[in-house]
Design a protein around this motif. Structure first.
Motif, short mmCIF file in Angstrom:
data_model
loop_
_atom_site.label_atom_id
_atom_site.label_comp_id
_atom_site.label_asym_id
_atom_site.label_seq_id
_atom_site.Cartn_x
_atom_site.Cartn_y
_atom_site.Cartn_z
N TYR A 1 18.94 26.69 18.64
CA TYR A 1 17.88 27.62 19.05
C TYR A 1 18.26 29.08 18.79
O TYR A 1 17.48 29.98 19.09
CB TYR A 1 17.56 27.43 20.55
CG TYR A 1 18.79 27.38 21.43
CD1 TYR A 1 19.45 28.55 21.79
CD2 TYR A 1 19.29 26.17 21.88
CE1 TYR A 1 20.59 28.51 22.57
CE2 TYR A 1 20.43 26.12 22.66
CZ TYR A 1 21.07 27.30 23.01
OH TYR A 1 22.20 27.26 23.79
N ASP A 2 19.44 29.31 18.26
CA ASP A 2 19.85 30.68 17.93
C ASP A 2 19.58 30.98 16.46
O ASP A 2 19.67 30.10 15.61
CB ASP A 2 21.34 30.88 18.22
CG ASP A 2 21.62 31.08 19.70
OD1 ASP A 2 20.74 31.67 20.39
OD2 ASP A 2 22.69 30.66 20.17
N GLU A 3 19.32 32.24 16.18
CA GLU A 3 19.09 32.68 14.81
C GLU A 3 20.33 32.40 13.95
O GLU A 3 20.23 31.98 12.80
CB GLU A 3 18.78 34.20 14.82
CG GLU A 3 18.17 34.73 13.55
CD GLU A 3 16.79 34.14 13.26
OE1 GLU A 3 15.96 34.09 14.17
OE2 GLU A 3 16.57 33.74 12.10
N ILE A 4 21.49 32.63 14.54
CA ILE A 4 22.75 32.30 13.86
C ILE A 4 23.47 31.30 14.77
O ILE A 4 24.17 31.69 15.71
CB ILE A 4 23.61 33.55 13.62
CG1 ILE A 4 22.83 34.57 12.77
CG2 ILE A 4 24.93 33.18 12.94
CD1 ILE A 4 23.58 35.87 12.50
N PRO A 5 23.28 30.02 14.53
CA PRO A 5 23.84 29.02 15.45
C PRO A 5 25.36 29.02 15.47
O PRO A 5 26.00 29.26 14.44
CB PRO A 5 23.31 27.69 14.90
CG PRO A 5 22.13 28.06 14.06
CD PRO A 5 22.45 29.40 13.49
N ALA A 6 25.92 28.75 16.63
CA ALA A 6 27.37 28.70 16.77
C ALA A 6 27.96 27.64 15.85
O ALA A 6 27.36 26.60 15.61
CB ALA A 6 27.73 28.38 18.22
N LEU A 7 29.14 27.91 15.35
CA LEU A 7 29.87 26.96 14.49
C LEU A 7 30.10 25.64 15.23
O LEU A 7 29.83 24.57 14.71
CB LEU A 7 31.20 27.60 14.08
CG LEU A 7 32.22 26.79 13.27
CD1 LEU A 7 33.11 27.74 12.48
CD2 LEU A 7 33.09 25.91 14.15
N GLY A 8 30.64 25.75 16.44
CA GLY A 8 30.92 24.53 17.18
C GLY A 8 31.64 24.86 18.48
O GLY A 8 31.79 26.04 18.83
N GLY B 1 29.05 31.15 14.60
CA GLY B 1 28.84 30.62 13.25
C GLY B 1 28.32 31.67 12.30
O GLY B 1 28.53 32.88 12.50
N VAL B 2 27.64 31.20 11.26
CA VAL B 2 27.10 32.07 10.22
C VAL B 2 25.63 31.71 10.00
O VAL B 2 25.22 30.61 10.39
CB VAL B 2 27.88 31.89 8.88
CG1 VAL B 2 29.33 32.34 9.03
CG2 VAL B 2 27.81 30.44 8.41
N PRO B 3 24.86 32.59 9.38
CA PRO B 3 23.47 32.21 9.07
C PRO B 3 23.45 30.96 8.19
O PRO B 3 24.31 30.80 7.32
CB PRO B 3 22.94 33.43 8.30
CG PRO B 3 23.83 34.56 8.71
CD PRO B 3 25.18 33.96 8.95
N LEU B 4 22.48 30.10 8.41
CA LEU B 4 22.43 28.83 7.67
C LEU B 4 21.58 28.97 6.42
O LEU B 4 20.51 29.59 6.44
CB LEU B 4 21.86 27.74 8.57
CG LEU B 4 22.73 27.44 9.80
CD1 LEU B 4 22.07 26.37 10.66
CD2 LEU B 4 24.12 27.00 9.37
N GLU B 5 22.07 28.39 5.34
CA GLU B 5 21.35 28.43 4.08
C GLU B 5 20.84 27.03 3.75
O GLU B 5 21.47 26.04 4.11
CB GLU B 5 22.29 28.88 2.95
CG GLU B 5 22.77 30.31 3.12
CD GLU B 5 23.78 30.70 2.07
OE1 GLU B 5 24.04 29.90 1.15
OE2 GLU B 5 24.32 31.81 2.18
N PRO B 6 19.71 26.96 3.02
CA PRO B 6 19.21 25.62 2.65
C PRO B 6 20.09 24.99 1.59
O PRO B 6 20.69 25.69 0.76
CB PRO B 6 17.82 25.93 2.08
CG PRO B 6 17.88 27.35 1.65
CD PRO B 6 18.86 28.05 2.56
N PHE B 7 20.15 23.67 1.62
CA PHE B 7 20.77 22.95 0.52
C PHE B 7 19.75 22.89 -0.60
O PHE B 7 18.62 22.48 -0.39
CB PHE B 7 21.17 21.53 0.96
CG PHE B 7 21.81 20.75 -0.15
CD1 PHE B 7 23.12 21.01 -0.51
CD2 PHE B 7 21.10 19.78 -0.85
CE1 PHE B 7 23.72 20.31 -1.54
CE2 PHE B 7 21.69 19.08 -1.88
CZ PHE B 7 23.01 19.35 -2.23
N THR B 8 20.17 23.30 -1.75
CA THR B 8 19.19 23.41 -2.85
C THR B 8 19.36 22.32 -3.89
O THR B 8 18.67 22.31 -4.89
CB THR B 8 19.33 24.78 -3.54
OG1 THR B 8 20.69 24.89 -4.00
CG2 THR B 8 19.01 25.91 -2.59
#
Ligand code: FE2
Length: 295
Positions: free
Chosen positions: A99-106, A273-280
């Protein structure tokens, strides 16, 4: 140090003291974590400061907004259940912080007090959840994004939050209500491994972006069922000294609630964590060698 791949998801680590990691041990743990998404590290004796120091190796620490904090260490969240309590924390399949814009790594969870029996934590791989789908469905999902939210779980009108607030296990619902609901790729390019991972979950995903909730529900329900049905669930049996370190972008977890009348107390430290990118669909990195050097 020995790193053994687990059946299902993750790797078990033995023969190491996290307070005194050598450079090569640290590198082997990093490789195993990137590839497996879950490390179960046995036989540790970590103080709160040791726990925080180990977490800091992986990134900056995310201080949980909703969980009760350790009285002396604000960065340690208390994930507990008392003998007279019925509801547990995390008692469904989910991944934290989507639910976060930049989700936690873990998170790194340290067992402090365990019931005599029960209280396992179950894990599944989101790499395998994606791999197990048909090529046609994979192709559809790679082009989609999904909306996630914390409001129906941690917001002021959420029954779960209201119940947990009564006994001060959770709090600050206004922070959940103030969050804007982020949109994440349904299939992420995992930031550490480069592999595709399914990134929707039953707890926090509301709908596909651009779709209604009613339109989204049948496909989301299918994905949730398939994610668990098509792979072996790893069932972590906790012992004193056990630590679990999971990657929110590569796994789901489910805290079993089968130990009523007994106390269970865990300390949790979460890493940013870091911003998530789509798998392309581009070829992913060569898998890293996750075998430890044997030291
Ligand atoms: Fe969780």
């Amino acid at each position: 140090m020995k790193i053994t791949e687990l059946e299902g998801v993750g790797a078990e680590v033995t023969g190491v003291d996290l307070r005194q990691l050598t450079t090569s041990q640290g590198a082997a743990l990093e490789s195993a974590f990137a590839e497996q998404g879950l490390l179960i590290i046995r036989d540790q004796t970590l103080s709160e400061r040791d726990h925080l120091a180990f977490a800091a190796r992986w990134g900056s620490i995310n201080t949980n907004r909703f969980f009760k904090a350790h009285p002396d260490f604000a960065e340690i969240a208390l994930v507990g259940k008392e003998p007279d309590q019925v509801v547990n924390i995390g008692g469904d399949w989910h991944t934290d912080h989507s639910y976060d814009e930049i989700p936690a790594l873990g998170s790194i969870l340290v067992a402090k007090e365990l019931p005599d029996v029960g209280g396992e934590t179950w894990f599944v791989s989101m790499y395998r959840a994606f791999e197990g789908l048909s090529d046609g469905l994979k192709k559809l999902l790679v082009g989609l994004s999904a909306v996630h939210s914390a409001k129906h779980v941690f917001g002021g009108s959420a029954p779960y939050m209201q119940e947990m607030q009564k006994v001060a296990r959770l709090g600050r619902p206004e922070l959940a209500d103030a969050l804007s609901d982020p949109v994440h790729p349904v299939v992420v390019r995992h930031p550490l491994s480069g592999r595709p991972a399914l990134y929707v979950n039953p707890a926090f995903t509301l709908r596909f972006d651009g779709w209604t909730e009613a339109e989204s529900k049948p496909l989301l329900d299918y994905l949730y069922e398939a994610a668990v049905a098509q792979q072996k669930v790893y069932r972590l049996v906790w012992h004193p000294g056990t630590i679990a370190f999971w990657d929110n972008r590569a796994t789901w977890h489910f805290a079993q609630n089968d130990y009523h009348g007994q106390r269970r107390m865990m300390h949790r430290v979460t890493v940013e964590g870091v911003p998530l990118e789509p798998f392309t669909g581009r070829p992913h990195k060569t898998p890293v060698n996750h075998r430890g050097p044997g030291d």
